[in-house]
Design a protein around this motif. Structure first.
Motif, short mmCIF file in Angstrom:
data_model
loop_
_atom_site.label_atom_id
_atom_site.label_comp_id
_atom_site.label_asym_id
_atom_site.label_seq_id
_atom_site.Cartn_x
_atom_site.Cartn_y
_atom_site.Cartn_z
N GLY A 1 0.95 4.00 -3.03
CA GLY A 1 0.66 5.42 -2.82
C GLY A 1 1.71 6.31 -3.48
N CYS B 1 0.82 -1.22 0.00
CA CYS B 1 0.00 0.00 0.00
C CYS B 1 0.85 1.27 0.00
N ARG C 1 0.87 8.79 -6.67
CA ARG C 1 1.05 10.26 -6.56
C ARG C 1 1.96 10.79 -7.66
#
Ligand code: AMP
Ligand code: ZN
Length: 278
Positions: free
Chosen positions: A114, A110, A118
């Protein structure tokens, strides 16, 4: 009526904070979930009702994990039903394998996911001519991010807690959050009415890894909901205060260019390259 009120709040946010302007090319980051679908729907309605001349494009990152195909199909359907062009970035096709990177770097999938999302949500739309990137972040998200940052004495993000985070670098897109003043439940109520499919968060195969985090976040959501019940208008007042507070925390720091890829970063080598560099 409830729907008008919901859209009214979003339209007010878009107008007050000048989230979109004529000639913008806005990419809407679509995860397949209810929130980003609500953001896309509301922006489209805003464009039509206000008769504005800006472009809306859906942008989805196919994470290439089990179940991603299904999610991608749902995003495709969302865009087809709303008549919006969709651009998909396929991680596997670009040679990035999330679980392999996570294993190699000994980091939870995770957190790797992320960082990668981004980075790509800025780089790819920018290269395709975007002027802004819109996300489905909503008011409840903002309140919980805020409280977690305050409790962790991490003040570096507070400058970004607002509906529009203006770019301070040529290579950084301005980020917009049209759902800043509405909550997760309102989003769900809103999108449920249209018969447009959306994904439940738990479809992600790594959901189990995030279960504890979700539970904690849900507890915070409940706390803020209770405060809202006790004091109607509490969330909106706090969100407005957070926006004001963010002015005091705006970073003056000039971003550097990553030595490997040239993308904006505050370290020598950006987080994406540190992960994907073999
Ligand atoms: P998250 O960090 O997963 O809570 O997602 C926050 C926002 O990022 C969502 O509301 C979407 O706008 C965007 N987003 C999340 N996942 C994706 C994805 N796979 N592709 C494109 N945008 C995404
Ligand atoms: Zn880099």
């Amino acid at each position: 009526m409830a729907q008008n009120n919901y859209l009214g709040k979003i339209f007010k946010t878009i107008e007050k904070y000048k989230l979109v302007e004529n000639n913008d090319k806005v990419f809407v980051a679509l995860s397949g979930g209810k929130d980003s679908l609500a953001a896309l729907f509301a922006l489209k309605k805003f464009k039509e009702e206000k008769n504005l001349n800006f472009e809306l494009i859906g942008f989805h990152i196919d994470l290439g994990t089990v179940g991603s195909e299904k999610i991608r199909e749902i995003v495709e359907k969302q865009c087809e039903l709303l008549g919006v062009k969709l651009i998909v970035f396929d991680l596997n096709k670009e040679g990035i394998n999330l679980s392999e990177v996570a294993k190699r770097k000994r980091r939870p999938v995770c957190s790797v996911c992320g960082v990668i999302k981004r980075y790509l949500m800025n780089k790819i739309p920018r290269e395709l001519g975007a002027t802004k990137i819109a996300t489905g972040h909503h008011g409840d998200d903002m309140l919980v991010f805020f409280i977690k940052n305050i409790l962790g004495m991490n003040f570096s993000w507070i400058g970004k807690f607002k509906p529009k985070v203006e770019s301070n670098n040529q290579k950084l897109l301005t980020k917009i959050r049209p759902l800043f003043f509405v909550g997760r439940r309102e989003n769900e109520e809103f999108v449920k009415g249209f018969g447009i499919p959306y994904v439940q968060e738990s479809l992600c195969i790594y959901f189990k890894d995030k279960q504890r985090l979700y539970e904690k976040t849900n507890k915070w959501y409940d706390i803020f909901d209770n405060l809202e019940n006790e004091m109607p208008g509490f969330k909106e007042r706090l969100l407005n205060s957070i926006i004001k507070m963010s002015e005091y925390f705006e970073s003056e720091e000039e971003l550097k260019s990553c030595k490997v890829c040239g993308e904006p970063t505050n370290t020598e080598i950006c987080a994406f390259c540190r992960l994907t560099w073999k």
